[in-house]
Design a protein around this motif. Structure first.
Motif, PDB file in Angstrom:
ATOM      1  N   ALA A 186       0.833  -1.207   0.000  1.00 17.94           N
ATOM      2  CA  ALA A 186       0.000   0.000   0.000  1.00 17.94           C
ATOM      3  C   ALA A 186       0.868   1.258   0.000  1.00 17.94           C
ATOM      4  N   LEU A 187       1.953   1.241   0.766  1.00 16.76           N
ATOM      5  CA  LEU A 187       2.857   2.394   0.791  1.00 16.76           C
ATOM      6  C   LEU A 187       3.488   2.616  -0.581  1.00 16.76           C
ATOM      7  N   LYS A 188       3.939   1.529  -1.201  1.00 17.10           N
ATOM      8  CA  LYS A 188       4.562   1.652  -2.518  1.00 17.10           C
ATOM      9  C   LYS A 188       3.557   2.141  -3.554  1.00 17.10           C
ATOM     10  N   ARG A 189       2.314   1.657  -3.475  1.00 21.32           N
ATOM     11  CA  ARG A 189       1.291   2.102  -4.413  1.00 21.32           C
ATOM     12  C   ARG A 189       1.029   3.596  -4.238  1.00 21.32           C
ATOM     13  N   GLY A 190       0.957   4.047  -2.970  1.00 21.61           N
ATOM     14  CA  GLY A 190       0.750   5.467  -2.704  1.00 21.61           C
ATOM     15  C   GLY A 190       1.879   6.318  -3.268  1.00 21.61           C
ATOM     16  N   GLU A 191       3.128   5.833  -3.112  1.00 22.39           N
ATOM     17  CA  GLU A 191       4.266   6.568  -3.656  1.00 22.39           C
ATOM     18  C   GLU A 191       4.180   6.656  -5.183  1.00 22.39           C
ATOM     19  N   ARG A 192       3.815   5.545  -5.816  1.00 20.80           N
ATOM     20  CA  ARG A 192       3.691   5.542  -7.278  1.00 20.80           C
ATOM     21  C   ARG A 192       2.612   6.516  -7.734  1.00 20.80           C
ATOM     22  N   GLU A 193       1.483   6.506  -7.029  1.00 18.55           N
ATOM     23  CA  GLU A 193       0.390   7.393  -7.422  1.00 18.55           C
ATOM     24  C   GLU A 193       0.767   8.856  -7.236  1.00 18.55           C
ATOM     25  N   ARG A 194       1.523   9.153  -6.162  1.00 20.26           N
ATOM     26  CA  ARG A 194       1.959  10.536  -5.960  1.00 20.26           C
ATOM     27  C   ARG A 194       2.987  10.940  -7.008  1.00 20.26           C
ATOM     28  N   ALA A 195       3.831   9.988  -7.409  1.00 17.92           N
ATOM     29  CA  ALA A 195       4.882  10.284  -8.375  1.00 17.92           C
ATOM     30  C   ALA A 195       4.316  10.567  -9.761  1.00 17.92           C
ATOM     31  N   TRP A 222      -7.601  19.265  -3.365  1.00 18.89           N
ATOM     32  CA  TRP A 222      -8.092  18.581  -2.176  1.00 18.89           C
ATOM     33  C   TRP A 222      -6.984  17.717  -1.578  1.00 18.89           C
ATOM     34  N   LEU A 223      -6.265  16.990  -2.433  1.00 16.98           N
ATOM     35  CA  LEU A 223      -5.167  16.155  -1.948  1.00 16.98           C
ATOM     36  C   LEU A 223      -4.084  16.997  -1.294  1.00 16.98           C
ATOM     37  N   GLU A 224      -3.777  18.122  -1.873  1.00 15.21           N
ATOM     38  CA  GLU A 224      -2.749  19.006  -1.324  1.00 15.21           C
ATOM     39  C   GLU A 224      -3.128  19.469   0.080  1.00 15.21           C
ATOM     40  N   GLU A 225      -4.399  19.756   0.301  1.00 16.02           N
ATOM     41  CA  GLU A 225      -4.852  20.240   1.602  1.00 16.02           C
ATOM     42  C   GLU A 225      -4.997  19.120   2.630  1.00 16.02           C
ATOM     43  N   HIS A 226      -5.507  17.966   2.213  1.00 18.19           N
ATOM     44  CA  HIS A 226      -5.865  16.914   3.163  1.00 18.19           C
ATOM     45  C   HIS A 226      -4.882  15.760   3.260  1.00 18.19           C
ATOM     46  N   ASP A 227      -3.983  15.614   2.315  1.00 18.76           N
ATOM     47  CA  ASP A 227      -3.036  14.505   2.332  1.00 18.76           C
ATOM     48  C   ASP A 227      -1.627  15.040   2.107  1.00 18.76           C
ATOM     49  N   PRO A 228      -1.051  15.684   3.136  1.00 16.15           N
ATOM     50  CA  PRO A 228       0.298  16.228   2.956  1.00 16.15           C
ATOM     51  C   PRO A 228       1.307  15.097   2.790  1.00 16.15           C
ATOM     52  N   THR A 229       2.415  15.399   2.139  1.00 13.54           N
ATOM     53  CA  THR A 229       3.449  14.380   1.958  1.00 13.54           C
ATOM     54  C   THR A 229       4.035  14.020   3.320  1.00 13.54           C
ATOM     55  N   PRO A 230       4.312  12.741   3.555  1.00 10.45           N
ATOM     56  CA  PRO A 230       4.840  12.334   4.853  1.00 10.45           C
ATOM     57  C   PRO A 230       6.265  12.850   5.051  1.00 10.45           C
ATOM     58  N   PRO A 231       6.636  13.128   6.295  1.00 11.75           N
ATOM     59  CA  PRO A 231       8.001  13.591   6.550  1.00 11.75           C
ATOM     60  C   PRO A 231       8.990  12.455   6.276  1.00 11.75           C
ATOM     61  N   PRO A 232      10.220  12.769   5.909  1.00  7.37           N
ATOM     62  CA  PRO A 232      11.199  11.712   5.663  1.00  7.37           C
ATOM     63  C   PRO A 232      11.487  10.961   6.963  1.00  7.37           C
ATOM     64  N   PRO A 233      11.764   9.673   6.881  1.00  8.61           N
ATOM     65  CA  PRO A 233      12.018   8.902   8.096  1.00  8.61           C
ATOM     66  C   PRO A 233      13.286   9.371   8.799  1.00  8.61           C
TER      67      PRO A 233
END
Length: 66
Positions: free
Chosen positions: A12-21, A33-44
């Motif tokens: 699921a994480l990899k799919r999310g990364e692909r979709e964002r890319a 809407w995505l920009e407001e409600h789904d911010p990019t996760p901070p780097p580990p």
């Protein structure tokens, strides 16, 4: 007939990364809407930053005594 395997959390994480890319048109309502409600996760954070010097020194001292 084979069945579709359930998605794992890593998948699921990899799919999310692909979709964002892929990217979305910035003028699109969905993109805003995505920009407001789904911010990019901070780097580990690296694990080494969490370890204290005391633990390192303790392990070194244990190694010397053996």
């Amino acid at each position: 007939m084979s069945y579709k395997r359930p998605i794992t959390s890593r998948g699921a994480l990899k799919r999310g990364e692909r979709e964002r890319a892929v990217g979305v048109d910035p003028e699109d309502d969905a993109a805003r809407w995505l920009e407001e409600h789904d911010p990019t996760p901070p780097p580990p954070e690296p694990k080494a930053a969490k370890k204290s010097k005391a633990v390192h020194r303790f392990r070194q001292k244990q190694q010397r005594h053996r």
